[in-house]
Design a protein around this motif. Structure first.
Motif, short mmCIF file in Angstrom:
data_model
loop_
_atom_site.label_atom_id
_atom_site.label_comp_id
_atom_site.label_asym_id
_atom_site.label_seq_id
_atom_site.Cartn_x
_atom_site.Cartn_y
_atom_site.Cartn_z
N GLY A 192 14.40 9.49 -17.78
CA GLY A 192 15.08 9.07 -19.00
C GLY A 192 16.56 9.36 -18.87
O GLY A 192 16.97 10.21 -18.06
N TRP A 193 17.38 8.67 -19.66
CA TRP A 193 18.82 8.91 -19.58
C TRP A 193 19.46 8.84 -20.96
O TRP A 193 18.93 8.23 -21.89
N SER A 194 20.59 9.50 -21.06
CA SER A 194 21.44 9.46 -22.25
C SER A 194 22.88 9.40 -21.77
O SER A 194 23.39 10.36 -21.18
N PHE A 195 23.54 8.26 -22.01
CA PHE A 195 24.90 8.03 -21.53
C PHE A 195 25.81 7.77 -22.73
O PHE A 195 25.76 6.69 -23.35
N PRO A 196 26.68 8.72 -23.10
CA PRO A 196 27.58 8.50 -24.24
C PRO A 196 28.61 7.43 -23.93
O PRO A 196 29.16 7.35 -22.83
N ILE A 197 28.87 6.58 -24.92
CA ILE A 197 29.82 5.48 -24.77
C ILE A 197 31.23 5.92 -25.16
O ILE A 197 32.21 5.47 -24.57
N GLY A 198 31.31 6.81 -26.16
CA GLY A 198 32.60 7.27 -26.65
C GLY A 198 32.99 6.66 -27.97
O GLY A 198 34.08 6.91 -28.48
N ASP A 199 32.10 5.86 -28.55
CA ASP A 199 32.39 5.24 -29.85
C ASP A 199 31.40 5.69 -30.92
O ASP A 199 31.21 5.01 -31.92
N GLY A 200 30.77 6.86 -30.69
CA GLY A 200 29.77 7.36 -31.63
C GLY A 200 28.36 6.95 -31.29
O GLY A 200 27.42 7.31 -32.01
N ARG A 201 28.20 6.21 -30.20
CA ARG A 201 26.87 5.79 -29.75
C ARG A 201 26.61 6.30 -28.34
O ARG A 201 27.52 6.71 -27.62
N ARG A 202 25.37 6.24 -27.95
CA ARG A 202 25.00 6.51 -26.56
C ARG A 202 23.93 5.51 -26.13
O ARG A 202 23.10 5.07 -26.94
N ASN A 203 23.99 5.14 -24.87
CA ASN A 203 22.97 4.29 -24.27
C ASN A 203 21.84 5.20 -23.84
O ASN A 203 22.05 6.12 -23.04
N VAL A 204 20.65 4.98 -24.38
CA VAL A 204 19.50 5.80 -24.04
C VAL A 204 18.41 4.91 -23.46
O VAL A 204 18.30 3.72 -23.82
N GLY A 205 17.62 5.45 -22.54
CA GLY A 205 16.58 4.62 -21.96
C GLY A 205 15.62 5.42 -21.11
O GLY A 205 15.77 6.63 -20.91
N TYR A 206 14.63 4.70 -20.61
CA TYR A 206 13.62 5.27 -19.73
C TYR A 206 13.21 4.19 -18.73
O TYR A 206 13.06 3.01 -19.09
N GLY A 207 13.01 4.59 -17.47
CA GLY A 207 12.56 3.64 -16.46
C GLY A 207 11.60 4.28 -15.49
O GLY A 207 11.62 5.51 -15.28
N GLN A 208 10.73 3.46 -14.88
CA GLN A 208 9.78 3.96 -13.90
C GLN A 208 9.45 2.85 -12.90
O GLN A 208 9.68 1.67 -13.15
N MET A 209 8.93 3.27 -11.77
CA MET A 209 8.49 2.32 -10.76
C MET A 209 7.25 1.57 -11.24
O MET A 209 6.38 2.16 -11.92
#
Length: 370
Positions: A192-209
């Motif tokens: 899983g990931w959490s990547f802040p954008i800097g505008d009050g939001r973050r890109n969050v997600g999950y991935g698998q093979m």
């Protein structure tokens, strides 16, 4: 008659258009969507990708998005490393990033038509798209389900060389701007990931093979919530799933007057799932080769891509094989937590065109033995 027709106007297609137009070619971009348009992605833009774009004359694509200076990684069994990145990354929603690249390609002289490509026919002196658009060279930058790739006789990636991920946009609590990656031993390899954008939001997600069994949206959301317990799914917007064709199963990059770039060429890093750097590099090389015209374009492009990425892709394939053993990844993360060289090398390998070095392998081996 166009010199170069590019199917798909994402980062690979736009980079190809920039390179070809700057070389003096008459370029048409074909895409089924109007821009701006959303594209499911982690939105992380590495400095290596921005460096390629600067070489193409694009220096403002990151304007308005702050640098993200740090990265935190948690391994499948709990090993942890956190440090400043060698160079900051940006997190730019693809709705904005892609539209800016298309605008730069148009400013360089390319034209854009909304058109969903369905078929190609290769002739000795041209390629004909849907019976109506003719070009001396065609570049397929049309993603994981590429029509151009199928024209060349290559099926999409099979299970074992294909990942699936879901992403959305969640509120980002105030605090340090830091990318987070949390790996999961369940369904390994997965994270899983959490990547802040800097505008009050973050890109969050999950991935698998993908291993062959179907994966449901409910499963992806369940794993996302489990790995990122601070994310309120009810407040998360834009949740979309997408496939990631991994570079461990790539078709030939081109044949004659037809070339492939980006996801259509399965250029997704099997170590991290990163694809933007590969997209702009392969697009730029394809555009330069296509601008030369003629049936030798495929051979010119294959040689250029081999010189640029061959060693790196061999090394990422080796890491993908090692990743079958979660304990090796945990050992690598422990080594990265104590040795800055290891941390930086893994970042370069995962986001750019870095290589595995003997000192790094030695550090990981010592960590594994301990």
């Amino acid at each position: 008659m166009h010199d170069v027709a590019i199917v798909g106007a994402g980062p690979a297609g736009a980079a190809a258009a920039l390179a070809a137009a700057r070389a003096g070619a008459r370029v048409v971009l074909l895409d089924r969507s109007d821009f701006p348009r959303d594209k499911a992605c982690g939105d992380g833009i590495a400095p290596q990708a921005l460096a390629v774009l600067r070489e193409l004359g694009v220096s403002d694509v990151e304007d308005g998005f702050p640098p993200i200076p740090a990265l935190s990684i948690t391994g499948p069994s709990g090993a942890h490393a956190a440090a400043a990145l060698p160079e900051p990354v940006r997190v730019i929603p693809r709705e904005i990033f892609d539209a800016r690249l298309v605008a730069a390609a148009l400013a360089a002289g390319a034209t854009l038509h909304r058109h969903q490509v369905r078929s190609l026919r290769s002739e000795p002196d041209r390629v004909i798209i849907d019976g109506q658009i003719e070009a001396k060279v065609v570049i397929g930058a049309d993603g994981a389900s590429s029509v151009v790739r199928r024209h060349l006789g290559h099926e999409p990636n099979p299970a074992g060389h294909l990942a699936i991920a879901i992403r959305g946009y969640a509120p980002h609590p105030q605090g340090r701007l830091e990318q987070q990656i949390i790996m999961s031993e369940r369904n390994w390899p997965a994270y899983g990931w959490s990547f802040p954008i800097g505008d009050g939001r973050r890109n969050v997600g999950y991935g698998q093979m993908l291993r062959g069994a179907p994966v449901s949206r409910a499963h992806l959301l369940d794993r996302l919530a489990d790995l990122l317990p601070g994310v309120d799914l009810a407040a998360t917007t834009g949740l979309r799933a997408h496939h990631l064709p991994l570079s461990t199963r790539r078709p030939p990059a081109g044949r004659g007057r037809v070339l492939l770039a980006g996801d259509a060429l399965s250029l997704i890093n099997p170590f991290t799932g990163e694809g933007i750097f590969y997209a702009v590099v392969s697009g730029a090389l394809a555009g330069a080769a296509a601008a030369q015209g003629g049936p030798q374009a495929g051979a010119v492009y294959r040689a250029a891509l081999r010189r640029r990425l061959h060693r790196h892709l061999r090394h990422t394939a080796a890491v993908a094989r090692l990743s079958s053993y979660p304990q090796i990844i945990d050992a690598g993360i422990r080594a990265a937590g104590t040795d800055r060289r290891v941390f930086s090398s893994f970042v370069e390998l995962g986001l750019g065109d870095g290589l595995l070095t003997l000192p790094v392998l030695g550090s990981v081996a010592r960590s594994l033995l301990r």
